[in-house]
Scaffold this active site. Structure first.
Site, PDB file in Angstrom:
ATOM      1  N   CYS A  99       0.825  -1.201   0.000  1.00  0.00           N
ATOM      2  CA  CYS A  99       0.000   0.000   0.000  1.00  0.00           C
ATOM      3  C   CYS A  99       0.877   1.277   0.000  1.00  0.00           C
ATOM      4  O   CYS A  99       1.501   1.577  -1.002  1.00  0.00           O
ATOM      5  CB  CYS A  99      -1.001  -0.006   1.145  1.00  0.00           C
ATOM      6  SG  CYS A  99      -2.359   1.176   0.918  1.00  0.00           S
ATOM      7  N   HIS A 187      -3.798  -4.995   0.490  1.00  0.00           N
ATOM      8  CA  HIS A 187      -3.314  -5.410   1.813  1.00  0.00           C
ATOM      9  C   HIS A 187      -3.484  -6.918   2.000  1.00  0.00           C
ATOM     10  O   HIS A 187      -4.470  -7.373   2.591  1.00  0.00           O
ATOM     11  CB  HIS A 187      -4.094  -4.683   2.908  1.00  0.00           C
ATOM     12  CG  HIS A 187      -3.713  -3.254   3.096  1.00  0.00           C
ATOM     13  ND1 HIS A 187      -2.625  -2.868   3.848  1.00  0.00           N
ATOM     14  CD2 HIS A 187      -4.261  -2.109   2.623  1.00  0.00           C
ATOM     15  CE1 HIS A 187      -2.527  -1.553   3.850  1.00  0.00           C
ATOM     16  NE2 HIS A 187      -3.512  -1.066   3.103  1.00  0.00           N
ATOM     17  N   GLU A 189      -2.072  -8.678   4.040  1.00  0.00           N
ATOM     18  CA  GLU A 189      -1.930  -8.993   5.471  1.00  0.00           C
ATOM     19  C   GLU A 189      -3.206  -8.718   6.266  1.00  0.00           C
ATOM     20  O   GLU A 189      -3.332  -9.162   7.415  1.00  0.00           O
ATOM     21  CB  GLU A 189      -0.759  -8.197   6.057  1.00  0.00           C
ATOM     22  CG  GLU A 189      -1.042  -6.741   6.425  1.00  0.00           C
ATOM     23  CD  GLU A 189      -1.102  -5.770   5.257  1.00  0.00           C
ATOM     24  OE1 GLU A 189      -1.134  -4.556   5.511  1.00  0.00           O
ATOM     25  OE2 GLU A 189      -1.129  -6.224   4.085  1.00  0.00           O
TER      26      GLU A 189
END
Length: 242
Positions: A99, A187, A189
């Site tokens: 990001c 993202h 994660e």
């Protein structure tokens, strides 16, 4: 002997919720990427904490996190981060940007970044891998869903960089530069719970409207991100298998 060592360059402050539930963003990335026998260190670069030059050589790879700051800004810590990233690029260290990390890494390489033309992109997005890219042909990944939460994007990459994924809203969702640099706009994660928490914070700060937040939550409830596939992809890149 032979123990791999990685660093997470933390570009955002942890909320109390993130600290208590996930051990902060460092805990999120370690949970996603770390394997037995590795050492993972954190540097709070947004707070001015950077690795010393003699420490850099000790690391096999670096991960740059998301941030609420603008990657096109000129805060002192961002300028210092750009200098560090240029150094890592020249040393051919493995660097994964997520990001904000994806954007600031593109800036360090000489690309152009700024506010996304189409505005905020929040939710679960399907990204498509470029048919011209040979990098992921062995992984057979025509498309993957990923959680997105950004209002900036990469406009243009330097000639030596390769766009490897795009979406309907964002032209440069992923890129590679050589075999040691990779940026991901989404993202991989994040969990849906983390995204929900961020939506709350964005609404509280008047960065998005409550009605948009509700639309996003409805969309997110109906689908799932391909987190396991992203985990395999990111670990393979960082650790030499991709």
């Amino acid at each position: 002997m032979g123990e791999k060592r990685f660093a997470v360059l933390l570009c955002a402050e942890d909320s109390e919720y993130m600290k208590n539930k996930y051990g902060g963003y460092f805990g999120v990335f370690v949970g996603m990427l770390a394997e037995e026998g590795e050492t993972w260190d954190a540097y709070k670069v947004a707070a001015g904490e950077f690795p010393e030059d003699d420490e850099i050589e000790e690391f096999d790879g670096f991960v740059i996190t998301g941030s609420c700051n603008d990657a096109h800004g000129n805060d002192i810590w961002i300028l210092k981060l750009l200098n560090l990233l240029k150094k890592l690029v020249s040393l051919k260290k493995k660097v994964l940007g997520i990001c904000f990390g994806h954007q600031v890494l593109a800036r360090a390489l000489g690309g152009k970044i700024g506010r996304a033309v189409s505005g905020w992109d929040i939710g679960i997005t399907t990204i498509n891998f470029s048919s011209s890219s040979k990098i992921f042909s062995s992984l057979q990944l025509p498309a993957l869903s990923v959680i997105e939460c950004h209002q900036d994007e990469v406009y243009e990459l330097p000639p030596k960089a390769e766009v490897i994924a795009w979406s309907d809203k964002t032209g440069i969702e992923m890129y590679r530069y050589g075999d040691h640099i990779m940026g991901i706009q989404g993202h991989p994660e994040y969990t849906k719970d983390i995204l929900s928490h961020l939506i709350d914070r964005l609404i509280q700060r008047n960065l998005i409207k409550d009605t948009y937040g509700k639309e996003v939550r409805t969309q997110v409830e109906a689908c799932e991100p391909d987190n396991e596939a992203w985990k395999r992809l990111c670990t393979s890149f960082l650790k030499g298998g991709l």
